[in-house]
Design a protein around this motif. Structure first.
Motif, PDB file in Angstrom:
ATOM      1  N   UNK A   1     -24.708   1.482  24.543  1.00  0.00           N
ATOM      2  CA  UNK A   1     -23.588   2.264  25.157  1.00  0.00           C
ATOM      3  C   UNK A   1     -22.228   1.817  25.249  1.00  0.00           C
ATOM      4  N   UNK A   2     -22.310   0.391  25.618  1.00  0.00           N
ATOM      5  CA  UNK A   2     -21.193  -0.314  25.521  1.00  0.00           C
ATOM      6  C   UNK A   2     -20.484  -0.512  24.222  1.00  0.00           C
ATOM      7  N   UNK A   3     -21.477  -0.699  23.121  1.00  0.00           N
ATOM      8  CA  UNK A   3     -21.025  -0.642  21.786  1.00  0.00           C
ATOM      9  C   UNK A   3     -20.310   0.772  21.347  1.00  0.00           C
ATOM     10  N   UNK A   4     -20.806   1.952  21.998  1.00  0.00           N
ATOM     11  CA  UNK A   4     -20.337   3.351  21.429  1.00  0.00           C
ATOM     12  C   UNK A   4     -18.708   3.142  21.993  1.00  0.00           C
ATOM     13  N   UNK A   5     -18.900   2.733  23.248  1.00  0.00           N
ATOM     14  CA  UNK A   5     -17.612   2.929  24.010  1.00  0.00           C
ATOM     15  C   UNK A   5     -16.472   1.976  23.176  1.00  0.00           C
ATOM     16  N   UNK A   6     -17.116   0.677  22.761  1.00  0.00           N
ATOM     17  CA  UNK A   6     -15.846   0.168  22.216  1.00  0.00           C
ATOM     18  C   UNK A   6     -15.558   0.613  20.525  1.00  0.00           C
ATOM     19  N   UNK A   7     -16.625   1.207  20.202  1.00  0.00           N
ATOM     20  CA  UNK A   7     -16.276   1.908  18.947  1.00  0.00           C
ATOM     21  C   UNK A   7     -15.111   2.971  18.850  1.00  0.00           C
ATOM     22  N   UNK A   8     -15.617   3.823  19.943  1.00  0.00           N
ATOM     23  CA  UNK A   8     -14.852   5.158  20.342  1.00  0.00           C
ATOM     24  C   UNK A   8     -13.404   4.601  20.734  1.00  0.00           C
ATOM     25  N   UNK A   9     -13.157   3.414  21.362  1.00  0.00           N
ATOM     26  CA  UNK A   9     -11.990   3.227  21.676  1.00  0.00           C
ATOM     27  C   UNK A   9     -10.921   2.712  20.635  1.00  0.00           C
ATOM     28  N   UNK A  10     -11.822   2.074  19.524  1.00  0.00           N
ATOM     29  CA  UNK A  10     -11.029   1.421  18.253  1.00  0.00           C
ATOM     30  C   UNK A  10     -10.679   2.711  17.459  1.00  0.00           C
ATOM     31  N   UNK A  11     -11.438   3.855  17.705  1.00  0.00           N
ATOM     32  CA  UNK A  11     -11.389   5.055  16.831  1.00  0.00           C
ATOM     33  C   UNK A  11     -10.214   5.714  17.390  1.00  0.00           C
ATOM     34  N   UNK A  12      -9.888   5.833  18.801  1.00  0.00           N
ATOM     35  CA  UNK A  12      -8.686   6.507  19.593  1.00  0.00           C
ATOM     36  C   UNK A  12      -7.454   5.767  19.022  1.00  0.00           C
ATOM     37  N   UNK A  13      -7.297   4.323  19.162  1.00  0.00           N
ATOM     38  CA  UNK A  13      -6.179   3.689  18.784  1.00  0.00           C
ATOM     39  C   UNK A  13      -5.679   3.957  17.302  1.00  0.00           C
ATOM     40  N   UNK A  14      -6.632   4.224  16.232  1.00  0.00           N
ATOM     41  CA  UNK A  14      -6.676   4.348  14.926  1.00  0.00           C
ATOM     42  C   UNK A  14      -6.150   5.808  14.770  1.00  0.00           C
ATOM     43  N   UNK A  15      -6.107   6.842  15.606  1.00  0.00           N
ATOM     44  CA  UNK A  15      -5.865   8.174  15.188  1.00  0.00           C
ATOM     45  C   UNK A  15      -4.981   8.873  16.250  1.00  0.00           C
ATOM     46  N   UNK A  16      -3.910   7.778  16.833  1.00  0.00           N
ATOM     47  CA  UNK A  16      -3.084   8.528  17.671  1.00  0.00           C
ATOM     48  C   UNK A  16      -2.069   9.614  17.049  1.00  0.00           C
ATOM     49  N   UNK A  17      -1.861   9.140  15.702  1.00  0.00           N
ATOM     50  CA  UNK A  17      -1.037  10.137  14.753  1.00  0.00           C
ATOM     51  C   UNK A  17      -1.854  11.735  14.794  1.00  0.00           C
ATOM     52  N   UNK A  18      -3.187  11.683  14.304  1.00  0.00           N
ATOM     53  CA  UNK A  18      -3.841  12.611  14.160  1.00  0.00           C
ATOM     54  C   UNK A  18      -3.965  13.472  15.558  1.00  0.00           C
ATOM     55  N   UNK A  19      -4.207  12.894  16.685  1.00  0.00           N
ATOM     56  CA  UNK A  19      -4.340  13.544  17.909  1.00  0.00           C
ATOM     57  C   UNK A  19      -3.062  14.077  18.360  1.00  0.00           C
ATOM     58  N   UNK A  20      -1.993  13.199  18.124  1.00  0.00           N
ATOM     59  CA  UNK A  20      -0.456  13.937  18.594  1.00  0.00           C
ATOM     60  C   UNK A  20      -0.230  15.179  17.693  1.00  0.00           C
ATOM     61  N   UNK A  21      -0.655  15.261  16.337  1.00  0.00           N
ATOM     62  CA  UNK A  21      -0.356  16.458  15.415  1.00  0.00           C
ATOM     63  C   UNK A  21      -1.121  17.406  15.995  1.00  0.00           C
ATOM     64  N   UNK A  22      -2.335  17.401  16.401  1.00  0.00           N
ATOM     65  CA  UNK A  22      -3.064  18.415  16.964  1.00  0.00           C
ATOM     66  C   UNK A  22      -2.582  19.127  18.135  1.00  0.00           C
ATOM     67  N   UNK A  23      -1.990  18.066  19.180  1.00  0.00           N
ATOM     68  CA  UNK A  23      -1.413  18.768  20.119  1.00  0.00           C
ATOM     69  C   UNK A  23      -0.279  19.317  19.967  1.00  0.00           C
ATOM     70  N   UNK A  24       0.403  18.840  18.763  1.00  0.00           N
ATOM     71  CA  UNK A  24       2.093  19.361  18.569  1.00  0.00           C
ATOM     72  C   UNK A  24       1.620  20.759  18.159  1.00  0.00           C
ATOM     73  N   UNK A  25       0.455  21.341  17.401  1.00  0.00           N
ATOM     74  CA  UNK A  25       0.111  22.530  16.941  1.00  0.00           C
ATOM     75  C   UNK A  25      -0.497  23.343  17.917  1.00  0.00           C
ATOM     76  N   UNK A  26      -0.867  22.673  18.926  1.00  0.00           N
ATOM     77  CA  UNK A  26      -1.423  23.679  20.074  1.00  0.00           C
ATOM     78  C   UNK A  26      -2.721  23.588  20.673  1.00  0.00           C
ATOM     79  N   UNK A  27      -3.369  22.088  20.278  1.00  0.00           N
ATOM     80  CA  UNK A  27      -4.557  21.899  20.844  1.00  0.00           C
ATOM     81  C   UNK A  27      -4.471  21.319  22.133  1.00  0.00           C
ATOM     82  N   UNK A  28      -5.561  21.897  23.168  1.00  0.00           N
ATOM     83  CA  UNK A  28      -5.394  21.427  24.429  1.00  0.00           C
ATOM     84  C   UNK A  28      -6.276  20.127  24.872  1.00  0.00           C
TER      85      UNK A  28
END
Length: 413
Positions: free
Chosen positions: A298-325
């Motif tokens: 489970x700790x490995x999953x959290x670590x992997x997901x945190x890395x994924x979040x840091x690498x996808x800031x632009x993707x998440x920001x773009x989705x929120x800009x087009x209306x994602x909640x």
């Protein structure tokens, strides 16, 4: 957004980084496989021990030296030497007026020593027993005879061999009438038992049997019994016989009414209950240890997901800009974490079952009466716990991702 869209996005994201996906899943696979393996082997081992006791018979009563709790093992069963049970107790038990429904009773003492015949030398385990042993344990003689009643305590130097011991000492030679030495003391071989097979984690075929008194006085230098076992005429008389034995031994040991007994009397049914309790405790203790590896996954999953979040800031920001909640972002990352744990859970279950099956094949080839058992509860626990871990350890990275604003994404390099 369609319901299937987050699943498609999660699949593309995870498979885009195959090595990281593999390593993250591997942690869950090891954790789930450990849980399945511990529960499967624990269930099979428990079945092996309990079935061997049931096969001995339901009308047997064990008498052990040392006090014990009602649901706990006596001290002697834990390897603590107690001397409160003697041959005189055994003689009293044989008197019909004391225990009317008792058919046979044998004392037991055990030890080890070097057995020698000509150039062959073996380290052997031996039991000092009474002639009633054959009746109590339903033993069959392959050749020769068992002990006569008068040989029980007259220090006769006679010996009966288990089937394996006879083969190892004498190969194809007839051992009846031959002389072997045990602890440098000569014994005449008078009988060989039929092969009985492994019993639990012991094998009676590798034992040597000598008369009770001979083992006590000549081989061990003791005057007490390690245990005794009695056969009752019918299972319905077990309860009364246990009470008769308790009354008799308390009287013989001069015990007061409020004094704790210095012996324990257990029927086969009671022994099964105690063994079930003990093996359950051991099984769940090992399961708790195996579950630690799931937490590591489970700790490995959290670590992997945190890395994924840091690498996808632009993707998440773009989705929120087009209306994602926020809820949409949280759902996407939780689906990704769940996908990892579900995949790891399924592979871990298959791997754990496979290893448990290979272990069963090995033990069966070693002539243990081993059954391949995989409890349904272990599959449900392995799968559900892996799914829950995915949700729990994926929640923090998902919430962190949901807090990324479009402005932050624009500043991100």
């Amino acid at each position: 957004m369609k319901l299937s869209d987050p699943i498609k996005i999660s699949y593309r994201t995870l498979t885009a980084s195959k090595l990281r996906f593999f390593l993250t899943v591997l942690g869950v696979v090891i954790g789930v496989a450990s849980v399945i393996l511990v529960m499967a082997i624990g269930a099979s081992a428990q079945k092996l021990v309990l079935s061997q006791i049931e096969n001995v018979g339901s009308n047997l009563v064990a008498i052990l030296p040392g006090a014990s709790e009602e649901k706990g093992p006596p001290a002697s069963a834990l390897g603590i030497v107690t001397t409160s049970l003697t041959y005189d107790d055994l003689k009293a038990l044989r008197e019909r007026r004391n225990v009317p429904h008792l058919d046979a009773v044998s004392g037991y003492v055990t030890g080890t020593g070097t057995t020698e015949f000509q150039s062959t030398s073996l380290e052997s385990s031996f039991q000092g027993v009474s002639p009633d042993l054959i009746q109590i344990e339903n033993i069959r003689i392959a050749s020769g005879r068992f002990f006569f009643p008068e040989e029980e305590m007259d220090l006769s130097r006679v010996m009966v061999l288990g089937a394996t011991q006879a083969k190892e000492l004498f190969a194809n030679r007839n051992p009846i009438g031959e002389t072997v030495t045990l602890k440098k003391i000569p014994f005449k071989v008078i009988g060989v038992l039929e092969e009985r097979g492994s019993s639990g984690f012991s094998n009676p075929d590798v034992l040597l049997y000598v008369p009770l008194g001979t083992a006590q006085k000549l081989l061990l230098g003791i005057n007490y019994l390690n245990s005794a076992r009695a056969k009752i005429d019918d299972a319905i008389n077990i309860e009364r016989s246990v009470a008769d034995i308790n009354i008799l031994l308390r009287k013989r040991h001069d015990m007061k009414d409020n004094e704790e007994s210095d012996f324990s009397v257990r029927s086969t049914a009671a022994a099964l209950d105690i063994l079930t309790t003990i093996t359950d405790v051991l099984k769940y203790f090992l399961l708790a240890i195996a579950s630690i590896s799931l937490l590591v996954g489970g700790v490995g999953i959290m670590n992997s997901m945190l890395i994924s979040v840091s690498q996808r800031v632009r993707e998440v920001g773009l989705r929120k800009a087009v209306g994602a909640q926020k809820i949409h972002i949280i759902a996407q990352f939780l689906i990704e974490a769940s996908f990892i744990t579900i995949a790891g859970g399924i592979i871990g279950i298959l791997f754990g079952v496979l290893v448990a099956y290979l272990v069963s094949l090995i033990l069966i080839s070693l002539e243990y009466d081993w059954q391949f058992l995989v409890p349904l509860s272990s599959l449900l626990i392995g799968f559900s716990v892996s799914f829950i871990i995915g949700i729990v350890f994926g929640l923090y990275p998902a919430i962190k991702a949901s807090r990324i604003s479009p402005m932050e994404a624009l500043r991100y390099e």
